[in-house]
Motif scaffolding. Sequence first.
Motif, mmCIF file in Angstrom:
data_model
loop_
_atom_site.group_PDB
_atom_site.id
_atom_site.type_symbol
_atom_site.label_atom_id
_atom_site.label_comp_id
_atom_site.label_asym_id
_atom_site.label_seq_id
_atom_site.Cartn_x
_atom_site.Cartn_y
_atom_site.Cartn_z
ATOM 1 N N UNK A 1 -17.225 -91.852 -84.314
ATOM 2 C CA UNK A 1 -18.447 -92.317 -84.926
ATOM 3 C C UNK A 1 -18.984 -93.542 -84.199
ATOM 4 N N UNK A 2 -18.093 -94.436 -83.822
ATOM 5 C CA UNK A 2 -18.541 -95.645 -83.134
ATOM 6 C C UNK A 2 -19.236 -95.298 -81.823
ATOM 7 N N UNK A 3 -18.685 -94.342 -81.080
ATOM 8 C CA UNK A 3 -19.298 -93.942 -79.813
ATOM 9 C C UNK A 3 -20.667 -93.313 -80.027
ATOM 10 N N UNK A 4 -20.753 -92.384 -80.940
ATOM 11 C CA UNK A 4 -22.012 -91.669 -81.171
ATOM 12 C C UNK A 4 -23.101 -92.605 -81.685
ATOM 13 N N UNK A 5 -22.739 -93.494 -82.596
ATOM 14 C CA UNK A 5 -23.732 -94.385 -83.189
ATOM 15 C C UNK A 5 -23.830 -95.722 -82.463
ATOM 16 N N UNK A 6 -23.080 -95.857 -81.363
ATOM 17 C CA UNK A 6 -23.099 -97.057 -80.526
ATOM 18 C C UNK A 6 -22.816 -98.315 -81.345
ATOM 19 N N UNK A 7 -21.713 -98.254 -82.102
ATOM 20 C CA UNK A 7 -21.296 -99.372 -82.932
ATOM 21 C C UNK A 7 -20.029 -99.991 -82.357
ATOM 22 N N UNK A 8 -19.909 -101.320 -82.452
ATOM 23 C CA UNK A 8 -18.694 -101.989 -81.993
ATOM 24 C C UNK A 8 -17.531 -101.726 -82.942
ATOM 25 N N UNK A 9 -17.823 -101.669 -84.216
ATOM 26 C CA UNK A 9 -16.805 -101.376 -85.220
ATOM 27 C C UNK A 9 -17.466 -100.745 -86.429
ATOM 28 N N UNK A 10 -16.640 -100.134 -87.243
ATOM 29 C CA UNK A 10 -17.158 -99.439 -88.418
ATOM 30 C C UNK A 10 -16.090 -99.426 -89.497
ATOM 31 N N UNK A 11 -16.449 -99.828 -90.680
ATOM 32 C CA UNK A 11 -15.545 -99.732 -91.825
ATOM 33 C C UNK A 11 -15.755 -98.358 -92.435
ATOM 34 N N UNK A 12 -14.805 -97.453 -92.164
ATOM 35 C CA UNK A 12 -14.937 -96.072 -92.608
ATOM 36 C C UNK A 12 -14.752 -95.945 -94.116
ATOM 37 N N UNK A 13 -15.554 -95.063 -94.692
ATOM 38 C CA UNK A 13 -15.339 -94.601 -96.059
ATOM 39 C C UNK A 13 -15.965 -93.216 -96.162
ATOM 40 N N UNK A 14 -15.493 -92.421 -97.089
ATOM 41 C CA UNK A 14 -16.053 -91.079 -97.284
ATOM 42 C C UNK A 14 -17.518 -91.129 -97.699
ATOM 43 N N UNK A 15 -17.968 -92.254 -98.210
ATOM 44 C CA UNK A 15 -19.337 -92.380 -98.683
ATOM 45 C C UNK A 15 -20.347 -92.790 -97.629
ATOM 46 N N UNK A 18 -26.359 -91.727 -93.631
ATOM 47 C CA UNK A 18 -27.453 -92.242 -92.815
ATOM 48 C C UNK A 18 -28.113 -93.459 -93.480
ATOM 49 N N UNK A 19 -28.040 -93.556 -94.773
ATOM 50 C CA UNK A 19 -28.619 -94.707 -95.461
ATOM 51 C C UNK A 19 -27.830 -95.986 -95.201
ATOM 52 N N UNK A 20 -26.546 -95.852 -94.881
ATOM 53 C CA UNK A 20 -25.669 -97.003 -94.676
ATOM 54 C C UNK A 20 -25.648 -97.436 -93.211
ATOM 55 N N UNK A 21 -25.712 -96.479 -92.290
ATOM 56 C CA UNK A 21 -25.626 -96.770 -90.859
ATOM 57 C C UNK A 21 -27.033 -96.725 -90.267
#
Length: 67
Positions: A1-15, A18-21
Amino acid sequence: MCDVFDLDELDYSDGLSAEVIEEWDSLSHIRFIVAVEKRFGFRFSSAEIEGFSKVGDLVDSIAAHIG
């Protein structure tokens, strides 16, 4: 997910959705689905993809495909 969305880090959750990222747009959504399909070696149906409203839905579908 970090690679696709070009994020340095991500706090994963099932919830997560697109509204959050902020970087999650229609093009990155397609790239994300294709990346998951390549990683796990199967393709989602159009109906499955349309039913994904959050990451947890995707995870459930992956689990169903790989058993």
